[in-house]
Design an enzyme around this catalytic site. Sequence first.
Site, PDB file in Angstrom:
ATOM      1  N   HIS A  23      33.623  30.765   2.093  1.00 46.35           N
ATOM      2  CA  HIS A  23      34.178  29.681   2.914  1.00 46.35           C
ATOM      3  C   HIS A  23      33.667  29.756   4.352  1.00 46.35           C
ATOM      4  CE1 HIS A  23      36.882  27.441   0.386  1.00 46.35           C
ATOM      5  NE2 HIS A  23      37.566  28.506   0.004  1.00 46.35           N
TER       6      HIS A  23
ATOM      7  N   CYS B 164      40.714  26.967  -6.016  1.00 43.20           N
ATOM      8  CA  CYS B 164      40.654  26.955  -4.542  1.00 43.20           C
ATOM      9  C   CYS B 164      41.656  25.942  -4.023  1.00 43.20           C
ATOM     10  CB  CYS B 164      39.238  26.571  -4.120  1.00 43.20           C
ATOM     11  SG  CYS B 164      39.022  26.485  -2.328  1.00 43.20           S
ATOM     12  N   LEU B 165      42.369  26.304  -2.962  1.00 42.87           N
ATOM     13  CA  LEU B 165      43.351  25.385  -2.380  1.00 42.87           C
ATOM     14  C   LEU B 165      42.678  24.128  -1.830  1.00 42.87           C
ATOM     15  CD1 LEU B 165      45.678  27.929  -0.531  1.00 42.87           C
ATOM     16  CD2 LEU B 165      46.058  26.818  -2.742  1.00 42.87           C
TER      17      LEU B 165
ATOM     18  N   HIS C 218      34.941  35.048  -2.500  1.00 36.41           N
ATOM     19  CA  HIS C 218      35.299  33.630  -2.425  1.00 36.41           C
ATOM     20  C   HIS C 218      35.622  33.244  -0.977  1.00 36.41           C
ATOM     21  CE1 HIS C 218      37.543  29.981  -4.089  1.00 36.41           C
ATOM     22  NE2 HIS C 218      37.978  30.044  -2.844  1.00 36.41           N
ATOM     23  N   GLU C 219      36.403  34.078  -0.300  1.00 36.88           N
ATOM     24  CA  GLU C 219      36.823  33.745   1.072  1.00 36.88           C
ATOM     25  C   GLU C 219      35.652  33.842   2.051  1.00 36.88           C
ATOM     26  OE1 GLU C 219      39.530  32.286   1.375  1.00 36.88           O
ATOM     27  OE2 GLU C 219      40.385  32.856  -0.551  1.00 36.88           O
TER      28      GLU C 219
ATOM     29  N   GLY D 199      44.448  33.735  -1.236  1.00 37.37           N
ATOM     30  CA  GLY D 199      43.727  33.910   0.015  1.00 37.37           C
ATOM     31  C   GLY D 199      43.488  32.543   0.607  1.00 37.37           C
TER      32      GLY D 199
ATOM     33  N   GLN E 175      39.559  26.406   6.144  1.00 40.00           N
ATOM     34  CA  GLN E 175      40.250  25.498   5.214  1.00 40.00           C
ATOM     35  C   GLN E 175      41.394  24.737   5.887  1.00 40.00           C
ATOM     36  OE1 GLN E 175      40.493  28.794   2.010  1.00 40.00           O
ATOM     37  NE2 GLN E 175      40.699  26.878   0.863  1.00 40.00           N
TER      38      GLN E 175
HETATM   39 ZN    ZN Z   1      38.876  28.623  -1.592  1.00 40.71          ZN
END
Ligand code: ZN
Length: 191
Positions: A148, A102-103, A144-145, A49, A54
Amino acid sequence: MTLLKIAHIGNPVLRQRAREISAEELASAETQRFIDDLVETMRDANGAGIAAIQVHNAIRLFVVEVKDNPRYPYKPNVPLTIVVNPVITPLTTETFDNFEGCLSVPNLRGVVKRFTRIRVRAWDRHGEESDREIAGVTAGTYQHEVDHLNGVVFLDRVSDPTTFCTWTEFDRYYKDAFAAQVGEIVKRFGS
Ligand code: ZN
């Protein structure tokens, strides 16, 4: 399509509260192109995701997809879903331990508690409203998303800092046990 630049931890954009997006803005060619680029960026990075914030666009929008993901081999597949202006509500107080990455946080993982069942009200990319229940490991991805969008990263939610590890050490010491635990959750919730 364009691959977008992913902000890393320390970049102030990740600490903003993303803003709601209007139906008109969502329908614009610019936003529709952005969504395609965001999906491409997630796939290129093998993410499960990614949130718009981000990639330096602080709007309340994220995308989720899992298709035999090499970064998360134990995660069940999830069809590509575009989530706009989401409102999530826990449907239980029950949580599970999710080993997250996480990216925007290169090469670090840690254990976060996530609700096993949530309600998600949101729009899709065409502004169609949906009201769904998401359960299991996929519910963890959604939480998680949504974090953000509120300027929260998973690091903030790791209650036991001794669980922090690099991806190599995760594979070496924790992956097998975690994959087994995830298998139990997937068996129970089907996702
Ligand atoms: Zn993340």
